[in-house]
Design an enzyme around this catalytic site. Structure first.
Site, PDB file in Angstrom:
ATOM      1  N   HIS A  39      -6.319   4.953 -10.206  1.00  0.00           N
ATOM      2  CA  HIS A  39      -6.561   4.460 -11.562  1.00  0.00           C
ATOM      3  C   HIS A  39      -6.308   2.960 -11.664  1.00  0.00           C
ATOM      4  O   HIS A  39      -6.196   2.418 -12.752  1.00  0.00           O
ATOM      5  CB  HIS A  39      -5.674   5.233 -12.550  1.00  0.00           C
ATOM      6  CG  HIS A  39      -5.994   6.701 -12.569  1.00  0.00           C
ATOM      7  ND1 HIS A  39      -6.754   7.300 -13.539  1.00  0.00           N
ATOM      8  CD2 HIS A  39      -5.702   7.690 -11.673  1.00  0.00           C
ATOM      9  CE1 HIS A  39      -6.899   8.581 -13.270  1.00  0.00           C
ATOM     10  NE2 HIS A  39      -6.265   8.848 -12.135  1.00  0.00           N
ATOM     11  N   LYS A  41      10.636 -20.875   5.847  1.00  0.00           N
ATOM     12  CA  LYS A  41      12.088 -21.088   5.950  1.00  0.00           C
ATOM     13  C   LYS A  41      12.386 -22.576   6.128  1.00  0.00           C
ATOM     14  O   LYS A  41      13.277 -23.119   5.478  1.00  0.00           O
ATOM     15  CB  LYS A  41      12.654 -20.327   7.155  1.00  0.00           C
ATOM     16  CG  LYS A  41      12.759 -18.841   6.964  1.00  0.00           C
ATOM     17  CD  LYS A  41      13.502 -18.230   8.141  1.00  0.00           C
ATOM     18  CE  LYS A  41      13.360 -16.732   8.188  1.00  0.00           C
ATOM     19  NZ  LYS A  41      13.792 -16.151   9.452  1.00  0.00           N
ATOM     20  N   GLU A  84       3.433  -8.179  10.710  1.00  0.00           N
ATOM     21  CA  GLU A  84       4.148  -9.141  11.558  1.00  0.00           C
ATOM     22  C   GLU A  84       3.732  -9.020  13.021  1.00  0.00           C
ATOM     23  O   GLU A  84       3.804  -9.981  13.772  1.00  0.00           O
ATOM     24  CB  GLU A  84       5.668  -8.946  11.445  1.00  0.00           C
ATOM     25  CG  GLU A  84       6.275  -9.627  10.241  1.00  0.00           C
ATOM     26  CD  GLU A  84       7.797  -9.708  10.279  1.00  0.00           C
ATOM     27  OE1 GLU A  84       8.429  -9.145  11.195  1.00  0.00           O
ATOM     28  OE2 GLU A  84       8.364 -10.328   9.359  1.00  0.00           O
TER      29      GLU A  84
END
Ligand code: PA5
Length: 447
Positions: A308, A422, A287
């Site tokens: 792995h 949003k 951010e």
């Protein structure tokens, strides 16, 4: 012990002259941060928090934590992003990722309101059945959708179970000092409230009530955590010289690596207790730096588990990677590998060895292999997994992030990009005021 940078596995990729040449840019970034003359300078409260923290608030936090410990089997912490990651990282790092399953005299701590998952919410509600519950809702703005939905649900649960008066004793709110609707609502409902200071952004807020209250409820010594952060502050605010300041050096190294096309940084831990610290770090750096078409993409792994899975890519895939390894020196416990007379797995050559020494060897082997594969590794050495070390690490990463963002040429304290989803979500859900946007989006998706 201060945090140390071991440069052995990065020095082959960066010349001494390059480090010298980036010093002036680091000086400018450091001056911007220390003088408050850089972008986002109204969000610098975190810089002096460990020194200047409101003592009266700290006393109230500790008292509230004691009441929660006494009255609750379960504390539900409701928040998203910077309003939950730091507390969860601290509990998992200092206590355990299995904290809730351990025998203890402190409440289980669950996190809600950090997703929109029906499964997660209903499962947590069922975990709470028949148990005494307190909640700590954390939202600086007070209007974030995910925690607001969870707050509705848990407020109702507490009110139904304990009545309005009883619920009041069990609801703790951490929010803006005076502006937001959550503060106003909490004052009217007479919930105890704690402050997210105006000048501290969500991702820099773990050393405020945002982190301190849930962390104290888990039985962690928050004074020790603040002491670690305070010592780190003294160290990193003293000088911008790369050779004296590990936080500035880390910021410089990652910018130099970015300049060489290493646009993805992977934070590496060698123990599952570092997993949520990775998540906290990803938010802090993602951010803070990912804007204006710039930034290093922050990724993370836990080794040897991910050797792995992602190990193949890191060793041989696209060469735009570097790694930052957190090397915790003292695990505080020892476990010896047992001898097996049958030696079916052929591992008797390590029987009797401490498991941690095998983990350290895995780290060394991986550092060499990844270097050979063209992946630079910055190694950050920290003493142990104590509250003190966690406080140091938080301040180290915050300080380095601000410096790094300024070297990169962005405002490390805003997050304008978070608004895009949003707005679309509100429009598509039919929020009043978003009618035109809803029509435009629906036309775009052919609805
Ligand atoms: O770092 C940030 O500012 C964000 O991640 C916020 O913490 C997150 O969006 C939650 O916001 P709020 O605390 O206002 O609910």
């Amino acid at each position: 012990m201060s945090i140390k940078i071991n440069e052995k596995f990065v020095s082959g990729f960066i010349g001494a002259d390059e480090l010298k040449n980036i010093q002036p840019a680091a000086d400018i970034a450091y001056d911007k941060l220390m003088s408050g003359s850089g972008a986002g300078n109204d969000f610098l409260g975190w810089r002096d928090l460990p020194e200047c923290y409101d003592k009266e608030e700290l006393v109230r936090i500790k008292a509230a934590a004691e009441r929660i410990k006494k009255n609750a089997d379960v504390l539900v912490v409701i928040g998203i992003g910077g309003s939950y990651l730091g507390a969860r990282a601290a509990i998992e790092f200092i206590k355990s990722p299995l904290y809730n399953n351990l025998k203890k005299d402190t409440p289980d701590v669950y996190f809600a309101g950090n997703n929109i998952s029906t499964t997660a919410l209903t499962e947590l509600l069922s975990i709470c059945e028949g148990r005494d519950v307190c909640i700590n809702v954390i939202s600086k703005s007070g209007t974030t959708t995910e925690p607001a939905i969870a707050f509705r649900v848990f407020k109702k649960l507490l009110t139904d179970k304990y009545g309005v008066e009883g619920a009041r004793e069990r609801i703790f709110v951490t929010t803006d000092k005076c502006r937001g609707t959550l503060k106003q609502f909490s004052d009217e409902a007479r919930y105890e409230t704690f402050v997210v200071p105006d000048d501290v952004g969500g991702r820099y807020s773990v050393l405020t009530a945002v982190g301190l209250l849930p962390i104290a409820c888990a039985g962690i010594d928050v004074d020790e955590m603040l002491r670690g952060a305070r010592d780190a502050r003294s160290e990193y605010t003293a000088s911008s010289a790369l050779e004296n300041n590990a936080a500035v050096k880390y910021a410089a190294l990652r910018n130099l690596l970015l300049g060489k096309g290493k646009s993805t940084e992977i934070l590496v831990g060698y123990d599952p207790y570092l997993l949520m610290l990775n998540e906290w770090w990803k938010q802090l750096y993602g951010e803070s730096e990912g804007k204006d078409n710039k930034g290093i993409f922050p990724a993370s792994v836990i080794f040897s588990t991910d050797l792995h899975s992602l190990g193949q890519y890191i060793q041989d895939g696209q060469r735009n990677l570097f790694e930052t390894v957190i090397d915790v020196k003292d695990q505080g416990a020892e476990f010896l590998i047992p001898h097996d007379p049958a030696n079916v797995d052929g591992l008797n050559f390590i029987s009797g060895k401490a498991l941690d020494s095998v983990n350290s060897t895995a780290m060394l082997a991986t550092l060499i292999a990844h270097n050979d594969g063209g992946v630079p590794n910055i190694v950050l050495e920290i003493a142990d997994k104590s509250a003190y070390s966690f406080g140091q690490l938080v301040y180290f990463f915050e300080f380095a992030c601000a410096i790094s963002g300024y070297i990169l040429g962005v405002n490390p304290f805003d997050q304008p990009g978070v608004e895009a989803y949003k707005k679309n979500m509100f429009a598509l859900l039919g929020k009043p005021g978003y009618e035109n946007m809803k029509a435009a989006l629906e036309e775009r998706i052919g609805k």
